[in-house]
Design a protein around this motif. Sequence first.
Motif, PDB file in Angstrom:
ATOM      1  N   ASP A  55       0.869  -1.234   0.291  1.00  0.00           N
ATOM      2  CA  ASP A  55       0.070  -0.111  -0.291  1.00  0.00           C
ATOM      3  C   ASP A  55       1.111   1.263   0.186  1.00  0.00           C
ATOM      4  O   ASP A  55       0.149   2.312  -0.282  1.00  0.00           O
ATOM      5  CB  ASP A  55      -1.230   0.144   0.882  1.00  0.00           C
ATOM      6  N   PRO A 152      -7.684 -18.107  13.823  1.00  0.00           N
ATOM      7  CA  PRO A 152      -8.891 -17.955  14.981  1.00  0.00           C
ATOM      8  C   PRO A 152      -9.028 -20.027  15.321  1.00  0.00           C
ATOM      9  O   PRO A 152      -8.809 -20.221  14.542  1.00  0.00           O
ATOM     10  CB  PRO A 152      -9.807 -17.598  14.937  1.00  0.00           C
ATOM     11  N   ILE A 185     -12.998 -14.780   5.555  1.00  0.00           N
ATOM     12  CA  ILE A 185     -13.593 -14.159   7.075  1.00  0.00           C
ATOM     13  C   ILE A 185     -12.206 -12.875   7.019  1.00  0.00           C
ATOM     14  O   ILE A 185     -11.253 -13.354   7.892  1.00  0.00           O
ATOM     15  CB  ILE A 185     -13.124 -15.753   8.048  1.00  0.00           C
ATOM     16  N   THR A 187     -12.484  -8.450   7.215  1.00  0.00           N
ATOM     17  CA  THR A 187     -13.019  -7.609   6.211  1.00  0.00           C
ATOM     18  C   THR A 187     -11.200  -6.145   6.252  1.00  0.00           C
ATOM     19  O   THR A 187     -11.370  -5.304   6.260  1.00  0.00           O
ATOM     20  CB  THR A 187     -13.647  -6.520   5.944  1.00  0.00           C
ATOM     21  N   GLY A 188      -9.757  -6.635   6.999  1.00  0.00           N
ATOM     22  CA  GLY A 188      -9.229  -5.848   7.140  1.00  0.00           C
ATOM     23  C   GLY A 188      -8.143  -5.818   5.652  1.00  0.00           C
ATOM     24  O   GLY A 188      -8.655  -6.563   4.934  1.00  0.00           O
ATOM     25  N   ARG A 210     -16.558  -8.925  10.380  1.00  0.00           N
ATOM     26  CA  ARG A 210     -17.412  -8.356  11.868  1.00  0.00           C
ATOM     27  C   ARG A 210     -17.327  -7.426  11.822  1.00  0.00           C
ATOM     28  O   ARG A 210     -18.285  -6.121  12.750  1.00  0.00           O
ATOM     29  CB  ARG A 210     -16.040  -8.786  12.431  1.00  0.00           C
ATOM     30  N   LYS A 328      -7.138   2.488  12.424  1.00  0.00           N
ATOM     31  CA  LYS A 328      -7.001   1.368  11.697  1.00  0.00           C
ATOM     32  C   LYS A 328      -5.610   1.824  10.190  1.00  0.00           C
ATOM     33  O   LYS A 328      -7.186   2.230  10.138  1.00  0.00           O
ATOM     34  CB  LYS A 328      -7.993   0.433  11.553  1.00  0.00           C
ATOM     35  N   ARG A 329      -4.813   1.240  10.054  1.00  0.00           N
ATOM     36  CA  ARG A 329      -4.463   1.371   9.077  1.00  0.00           C
ATOM     37  C   ARG A 329      -5.440   1.377   7.828  1.00  0.00           C
ATOM     38  O   ARG A 329      -5.886   1.239   7.315  1.00  0.00           O
ATOM     39  CB  ARG A 329      -3.505   0.489   9.015  1.00  0.00           C
ATOM     40  N   ALA A 378      -9.078 -14.825   6.819  1.00  0.00           N
ATOM     41  CA  ALA A 378      -7.880 -12.663   6.244  1.00  0.00           C
ATOM     42  C   ALA A 378      -8.638 -12.526   7.785  1.00  0.00           C
ATOM     43  O   ALA A 378      -8.096 -10.816   8.106  1.00  0.00           O
ATOM     44  CB  ALA A 378      -8.790 -12.091   4.856  1.00  0.00           C
ATOM     45  N   THR A 379      -7.873 -13.125   8.517  1.00  0.00           N
ATOM     46  CA  THR A 379      -7.934 -12.922  10.091  1.00  0.00           C
ATOM     47  C   THR A 379      -6.681 -11.852  10.804  1.00  0.00           C
ATOM     48  O   THR A 379      -6.369 -11.861  12.054  1.00  0.00           O
ATOM     49  CB  THR A 379      -8.478 -13.520  11.004  1.00  0.00           C
TER      50      THR A 379
HETATM   51  P1  NA7 Z   1      -6.554  -7.114   9.826  1.00  0.00           P
HETATM   52  O1  NA7 Z   1      -6.102  -5.546   9.306  1.00  0.00           O
HETATM   53  O2  NA7 Z   1      -5.658  -7.157  11.180  1.00  0.00           O
HETATM   54  O3  NA7 Z   1      -8.219  -7.649   9.454  1.00  0.00           O
HETATM   55  C1  NA7 Z   1      -8.591  -8.504   9.622  1.00  0.00           C
HETATM   56  C2  NA7 Z   1      -9.153  -9.663   9.969  1.00  0.00           C
HETATM   57  O4  NA7 Z   1     -10.537  -9.737  10.060  1.00  0.00           O
HETATM   58  C3  NA7 Z   1     -10.598  -7.531  10.548  1.00  0.00           C
HETATM   59  O5  NA7 Z   1     -11.020  -7.880   9.828  1.00  0.00           O
HETATM   60  C4  NA7 Z   1     -10.608  -8.325  11.604  1.00  0.00           C
HETATM   61  O6  NA7 Z   1     -12.495  -8.198  12.324  1.00  0.00           O
HETATM   62  C5  NA7 Z   1     -11.454  -9.942  11.542  1.00  0.00           C
HETATM   63  N1  NA7 Z   1     -11.299 -11.085  12.214  1.00  0.00           N
HETATM   64  C6  NA7 Z   1      -9.986 -11.620  13.513  1.00  0.00           C
HETATM   65  N2  NA7 Z   1     -10.623 -12.562  13.755  1.00  0.00           N
HETATM   66  C7  NA7 Z   1     -12.338 -12.675  13.075  1.00  0.00           C
HETATM   67  C8  NA7 Z   1     -12.187 -13.394  14.247  1.00  0.00           C
HETATM   68  N3  NA7 Z   1     -12.145 -14.581  14.921  1.00  0.00           N
HETATM   69  N4  NA7 Z   1     -13.711 -13.761  13.759  1.00  0.00           N
HETATM   70  C9  NA7 Z   1     -14.229 -12.690  12.426  1.00  0.00           C
HETATM   71  N5  NA7 Z   1     -13.209 -12.082  11.805  1.00  0.00           N
HETATM   72  C10 NA7 Z   1     -12.092 -11.933  12.029  1.00  0.00           C
HETATM   73  O7  NA7 Z   1      -5.272  -8.094   8.951  1.00  0.00           O
HETATM   74  P2  NA7 Z   1      -5.169  -8.015   7.855  1.00  0.00           P
HETATM   75  O8  NA7 Z   1      -3.983  -9.059   7.081  1.00  0.00           O
HETATM   76  O9  NA7 Z   1      -6.440  -7.826   6.764  1.00  0.00           O
HETATM   77  O10 NA7 Z   1      -4.122  -6.525   7.562  1.00  0.00           O
HETATM   78  C11 NA7 Z   1      -2.558  -6.528   8.330  1.00  0.00           C
HETATM   79  C12 NA7 Z   1      -2.024  -6.007   7.712  1.00  0.00           C
HETATM   80  O11 NA7 Z   1      -1.651  -5.861   6.290  1.00  0.00           O
HETATM   81  C13 NA7 Z   1      -2.455  -4.370   7.408  1.00  0.00           C
HETATM   82  O12 NA7 Z   1      -3.207  -3.151   8.141  1.00  0.00           O
HETATM   83  C14 NA7 Z   1      -1.612  -4.092   6.665  1.00  0.00           C
HETATM   84  O13 NA7 Z   1      -0.426  -2.993   6.898  1.00  0.00           O
HETATM   85  C15 NA7 Z   1      -0.891  -4.651   5.590  1.00  0.00           C
HETATM   86  P3  NA7 Z   1     -11.986  -7.371  13.626  1.00  0.00           P
HETATM   87  O14 NA7 Z   1     -11.606  -5.827  13.124  1.00  0.00           O
HETATM   88  O15 NA7 Z   1     -11.216  -7.938  14.580  1.00  0.00           O
HETATM   89  O16 NA7 Z   1     -13.216  -6.822  14.316  1.00  0.00           O
END
Ligand code: NA7
Length: 533
Positions: A55, A152, A185, A187-188, A210, A328-329, A378-379
């Motif tokens: 990014d 998870p 799973i 939406t990061g 979530r 959040k980033r 994608a957690t």
């Molecule tokens: P992120 O940004 O931590 O996103 C992880 C996503 O997974 C986020 O939407 C979380 O929801 C979701 N999540 C995590 N655990 C769960 C469980 N147990 N159930 C449902 N949903 C869950 O990780 P990314 O890999 O997308 O990105 C990380 C960094 O990499 C990013 O910031 C860039 O710098 C590149 P939540 O928001 O916690 O509710």
Amino acid sequence: MAAKQVDIAIVGAGFAGMYMLHRARGMGLRAVVFETGDGVGGTWYWNRYPGARCDVESMEYSYQFDDDLQQEWSWSERYAAQPEILRYANHVADRFDLKRDIRFETRVTAAHFDDAGGLWHIETESRNGGVDTIAATHLVMATGCLSSANVPHFEGMEDFKGDWHHTGRWPKEGVDFTGKRVAVIGTGSSAIQSIPVIARQAEHLTVFQRTPNYAVPAHNHPVDPEREAWFKAHYKELREKAKQGRSGQLYSVRDLPWGSEPLETAKAEFARRWDLGGFSYLGAYVDLLVNKEGNAVAAEFVREKIRETVKDPETAELLCPTSVIGCKRLCVDIGYFETYNRDNVNLVDISKDPIERLTEKGLITGGKEYAFDAIVFATGFDAMTGSLNRIDIRGRGGLPLAEKWEAGPRTYLGLTTVGFPNLFLITGPGSPSVLTNMLPTIEQHVDYVSDIIEHLRAHGQTTIEPEQDAEDAWVDHVNAIAGGTLYPSCNSWYLGANVPGKPRVFMPYPGFPAYVKKCEEIAAAGYEGFRLE
Ligand code: NA7
């Protein structure tokens, strides 16, 4: 010197480990790198999920320590995709002949400091199970901020008959979703990048969300050769200019506080930056991560864009984040919101009904079972501390690092920690790290560590360790600075809030570029706050 003793052991062969090795060799040190993967690249080695992309703009996301290197390498797109970044990492490794000192497929399991001998004793395990040990004067953790996958622990994981993959541990051979029913799973950023690509391949894609996330368009495009030539001709000035920015990048952050312009002008500025694409969106006003009112307007502008883009109003509303934008980033997307207009994609809100369990066929949430052939987690990651705490690191008196950091990481400058002499954390917690462009930030840390080692040698010393007072003051300072921003207001991985049970502490230091000046002042004052022996 015994064969099993080196001057410097480096953990991780990502961009930090590779440059540390290069610098160590330049200082005539005997160095070795341990790397779990079978190749270099770190985060870009592991994150091979569809759509994975940096990014930060490609012309800025590269090493600058060698002008020939930066002149000869060409990026093909404004935002480089993972395969190209991995090729770059390999190009660097080959150009500087780094691989001969990297032990691939070798995981560091333990590192214990021996008080009496003043050495680190490092235990490694190779892929075939072989255990080995080595002693080192200096131990550099180049383990990355986003390396420890957060998978998870859903009940019934072993019952699921389809395939599941975590984005950060994607199979090298790729995954073919053709004709498959797929669940994503999360939406990061990883999900936001992969969802449009998976949707084009899969028969059906269901996204389990979530918390919705803010994303701004990348407006990605091939690098224009003329612009590349201009950039390369001015690399020196541009790199210096980037170092003056708050994130170590060139995008403009106006020196204007929120409220200094009428609302309509502000909205026009957000629109202009939206059209530019990328992180510049949050540079419209200097204080958008401090001023709630300005932040709310910036956030509403994005929500309006989501509502304009996503045709189904219910889905659009679910996709609208409500938190502070930027805490959040910020995600940089290519066609993410548009993807929800496809017939083969649907969104399931799990904010109130978490996933209960996995089953043979798929998963259950809200009392309903959904069937899939494949699930993508994608957690995210156990960020910043995860890759350190999973190694049995013990300092003076056998104190485990994980125990010292039980209530959250404690460092001096994000580089060192009391009780762990000669242990260096590249872009560790308490340094600007993930709030900046990682490549120049890595170089700054590696250069700083190299200077420390040279200083020790020049003064006939062997050990450096921070003073307790200096560490305590630094931790207080980082907390105070972070506390004065809107960053701690949402459940981000910056805070460790994404990992169940992790202490809620804001880990990166929102203090770039002042941080670099501070490091320089400390060095100029004979490494103030450190004990050198
Ligand atoms: P992120 O940004 O931590 O996103 C992880 C996503 O997974 C986020 O939407 C979380 O929801 C979701 N999540 C995590 N655990 C769960 C469980 N147990 N159930 C449902 N949903 C869950 O990780 P990314 O890999 O997308 O990105 C990380 C960094 O990499 C990013 O910031 C860039 O710098 C590149 P939540 O928001 O916690 O509710």
